[in-house]
Design an enzyme around this catalytic site. Structure first.
Site, short mmCIF file in Angstrom:
data_model
loop_
_atom_site.label_atom_id
_atom_site.label_comp_id
_atom_site.label_asym_id
_atom_site.label_seq_id
_atom_site.Cartn_x
_atom_site.Cartn_y
_atom_site.Cartn_z
N LYS A 106 0.92 -1.01 0.09
CA LYS A 106 -0.03 0.04 0.06
C LYS A 106 0.82 1.33 -0.01
O LYS A 106 1.87 1.40 0.95
CB LYS A 106 -0.91 0.08 1.43
CG LYS A 106 -1.70 1.20 1.32
CD LYS A 106 -2.46 1.42 2.37
CE LYS A 106 -2.99 2.63 2.65
NZ LYS A 106 -3.06 3.23 4.42
N ASN A 215 -8.12 2.01 10.40
CA ASN A 215 -7.58 1.73 11.77
C ASN A 215 -8.00 2.58 12.85
O ASN A 215 -8.54 2.00 13.92
CB ASN A 215 -5.87 2.11 11.31
CG ASN A 215 -5.04 1.73 12.49
OD1 ASN A 215 -3.50 1.87 12.27
ND2 ASN A 215 -5.56 1.19 13.54
N SER A 216 -7.72 3.89 12.85
CA SER A 216 -8.34 4.57 13.90
C SER A 216 -9.53 4.36 14.48
O SER A 216 -9.89 4.34 15.88
CB SER A 216 -7.95 6.31 13.76
OG SER A 216 -6.74 6.45 13.22
#
Length: 264
Positions: A106, A215-216
């Site tokens: 990525k 993610n967060s």
């Protein structure tokens, strides 16, 4: 006859995945919470910031791959923390070495610390080098439909426009730009960044995104493991709703039950 969208498998670099949720590994309180949350999410692709996480480059330190096994998950090395093309290319090559020739990466090249917005000029430069070097490049990009198109034409296998700035949890701030990217897409489009809660992920899927990376939204939830599970169902619900095709919006009410044959 109503138009029904047919489902097609989610495929990247020749491999098919059941889960359309991709998750990150940063920001958890410890490796145990990382492992448990990722298991609860049902994700099969796990992204790892090579510049911030030990995946073997620091012998003697705890290795993330001990809890996120490459036998169980597709590891997606990312170039978070890179601010120019050369640095990003170097990071991908290091990941390929550490992961025994692994080609799926990525790419993200950031513009600054304050916004973590992509530097599209450096991203384009890095993508060109990496594609020529044989990498399967998934690329974090702005919500500019022209840049997204150029990255796909260059040979990136997926484009990943942000829905909102990384880590903000603001949800999808740019639905109209995303729609243009989705309508034009010749490669999978994944929303990357901005998701804050389950409904944001569902909306991204209802729009027709192939998958969502986050993610967060999980790691910063008050209960990350529970939020990971919520996201699993949110992605599934959004995909089903997209395939089902929503009812049209109307300005005025319309009775749920037919009016014919009522006794007057």
């Amino acid at each position: 006859m109503s138009h029904v969208r047919s489902d097609k498998p989610f495929t990247l670099a020749g491999r098919t995945y059941q889960s359309r949720l991709l998750v990150g590994t940063g920001k958890y309180k410890d490796l145990d919470e990382t492992r448990t949350a990722i298991e609860a999410s049902g994700a099969e692709i796990v992204t790892v910031a090579v510049r911030r996480t030990n995946i073997g480059q620091n012998p003697g330190e705890p290795n993330l791959l001990d809890v996120i096994s490459p036998d169980r998950y597709t590891i997606l090395p990312n170039t978070a923390g890179c601010y120019d093309a050369a640095e990003a290319v170097r990071t991908c090559r290091l990941a390929r070495e550490l992961l025994d020739g692994h080609k799926l990466v990525k790419l993200e090249v950031l513009a600054d610390d304050k916004t973590l917005f992509p530097n599209v000029i450096e991203t384009l430069k890095a993508a060109e080098v990496l594609v020529k070097d044989g990498f399967d490049v998934m690329v974090y990009t702005s919500d500019d439909p022209i840049i997204a198109r150029q990255l796909a034409e260059m040979g990136c296998i997926a484009v990943m426009p942000l829905a909102g700035l990384i880590g903000t949890g603001l949800g999808i701030c740019n639905p109209y730009n995303l729609r243009i990217i989705l309508e034009e897409a010749k490669v999978p489009v994944l929303v990357d960044a901005g998701v804050g809660t389950a409904s944001d992920a569902t909306i991204a899927m209802e729009m027709g995104c192939e998958a969502v990376l986050m993610n967060s939204a999980i790691a910063h939830a008050q209960n990350p493991v529970m939020m990971a599970e919520a996201m699993k169902y949110a992605i599934e619900a959004g995909r089903l709703a997209y395939l089902a095709g929503r009812m049209p919006k109307k300005l005025y009410a319309s009775a749920s039950s037919p009016l014919e044959g009522l006794i007057r």
